[in-house]
Design an enzyme around this catalytic site. Structure first.
Site, short mmCIF file in Angstrom:
data_model
loop_
_atom_site.label_atom_id
_atom_site.label_comp_id
_atom_site.label_asym_id
_atom_site.label_seq_id
_atom_site.Cartn_x
_atom_site.Cartn_y
_atom_site.Cartn_z
CG ASP A 145 34.30 15.73 -6.80
OD1 ASP A 145 34.79 14.96 -7.99
OD2 ASP A 145 35.34 15.41 -5.71
CB SER A 146 32.18 12.10 -6.04
OG SER A 146 33.46 12.68 -5.45
CB CYS B 204 34.49 13.42 -10.24
SG CYS B 204 34.10 11.46 -9.52
CD GLU C 164 36.54 13.46 1.78
OE1 GLU C 164 36.04 13.81 2.95
OE2 GLU C 164 36.09 13.96 0.73
CB CYS D 136 41.52 10.34 -7.80
SG CYS D 136 40.75 10.40 -6.58
CG HIS E 47 39.80 12.90 -2.56
ND1 HIS E 47 39.07 12.96 -3.80
CD2 HIS E 47 40.00 12.73 -1.26
CE1 HIS E 47 37.98 13.51 -2.56
NE2 HIS E 47 38.12 12.99 -2.01
N1 DGL Z 1 36.47 12.01 -6.91
C1 DGL Z 1 36.57 11.07 -6.91
C2 DGL Z 1 37.25 10.53 -7.97
O1 DGL Z 1 38.02 12.17 -9.31
C3 DGL Z 1 36.84 10.38 -5.58
C4 DGL Z 1 36.34 10.10 -4.19
C5 DGL Z 1 35.37 9.17 -4.69
O2 DGL Z 1 35.12 8.07 -4.51
O3 DGL Z 1 34.01 9.65 -5.42
O4 DGL Z 1 37.75 9.74 -8.70
#
Ligand code: DGL
Length: 269
Positions: free
Chosen positions: A11-12, A74, A153, A185, A187
């Site tokens: 993931d990011s 992600c 976050e 997403c 989050h």
């Molecule tokens: N992990 C990203 C997603 O699921 C969200 C956080 C980001 O913008 O990197 O799209």
């Protein structure tokens, strides 16, 4: 390929731990290795080209750990970079868009489907295209909700502030006959309760983290790659690319348990 090899999850940043949490609940015998690219998060406000460049670096790093499968937690990477990742790696690569859209198509009861995601995910049109194929009669409303990421976050997932933000993004969906909403997403599952309150009790909430675990389990079974626990418990490693202390301090909210040691890695080496 070896059934005893770990599943790589990428993931990011820290958000993909919601996917890891669902995955380890469903497949508790699997070893996992998680990489969060905390040096470059967020991806959701970047261009598709940059997202793909970053994603390839992370995926190649995980491939060096001899993973048997790459789970792209992600949504932004899943939306922009799956073909590039699949052709760069010699192992199966699974993203969250198709499983999330499948679950939404199965849940809708004739109303509209709302897709909530980062600006880059929404701009890619990936969920919209997939739903046109899987649920051609369902109107699809796509909505970028970028402030949900920093709220999750910060741990501001309940109360007045997230409620006002969710109202601002989503209130008009109440008049659009939405019956299903996809949390597109990593989050957003943390804000699921607030989102559900704003959308109303008749809207089914689809969590792409839950959705992908079914696909992972099916794929491993089909390839004979499910790990038998035997005597040794599953091992979980966690890697990130910057500030492991911050990663560790917010990780528990996403994972539902302490994350343990977080190793710092340099993707350039
Ligand atoms: N992990 C990203 C997603 O699921 C969200 C956080 C980001 O913008 O990197 O799209």
């Amino acid at each position: 390929m070896d059934a005893d090899a770990p599943i790589g999850v990428f993931d990011s940043g820290v958000g993909g731990l919601t996917v890891l949490r669902a995955l380890t609940a469903r497949l508790p015998d699997e070893h996992t290795i998680y990489l969060g690219d905390t040096a470059r998060v967020p991806y959701g406000t970047r261009s598709g080209e940059v997202v793909t460049r970053y994603a390839l670096m992370s995926a190649r790093h995980l491939a060096r750990h001899r993973i048997k499968l790459l789970v792209v937690a992600c949504n932004t990477v899943s939306a922009h970079s799956l073909p590039a990742l699949a052709s760069a790696l010699p192992i199966p690569v699974l993203g969250v868009i198709e499983p999330g859209a499948q679950l939404a198509a199965a849940r809708t009861r004739g109303g509209a489907i709302a897709i909530l995601g980062t600006p880059a995910t929404i701009a890619s049109g990936a969920y919209q295209r997939t739903l046109r194929r899987l649920a051609p009669l369902a109107p699809v409303i796509a909505r970028a909700c970028p402030l949900f990421v920093p709220l999750a976050e910060e741990g501001w997932t309940d109360g007045e502030v997230p409620r006002l933000v969710a109202e601002r993004y989503l209130a008009d969906l109440r008049r659009a006959r939405v019956d299903t909403a996809v949390l597109g997403c990593t989050h957003y599952p943390l804000l699921a309760r607030t989102i559900a309150e704003v959308l109303g009790p008749e809207v089914a909430i689809v969590d792409s983290a839950e959705a992908i675990t079914r696909s992972v389990s099916t794929l491993l079974r089909e390839h004979g790659l499910l790990r038998e626990s035997g005597d040794s418990a599953a091992r979980h490693r966690t890697l990130c690319t910057d500030v492991p202390e911050r990663f560790r301090s917010v990780a528990e909210r996403f994972l539902g348990r302490p994350v343990g040691e977080v190793e710092l890695v340099d993707l350039a080496t």
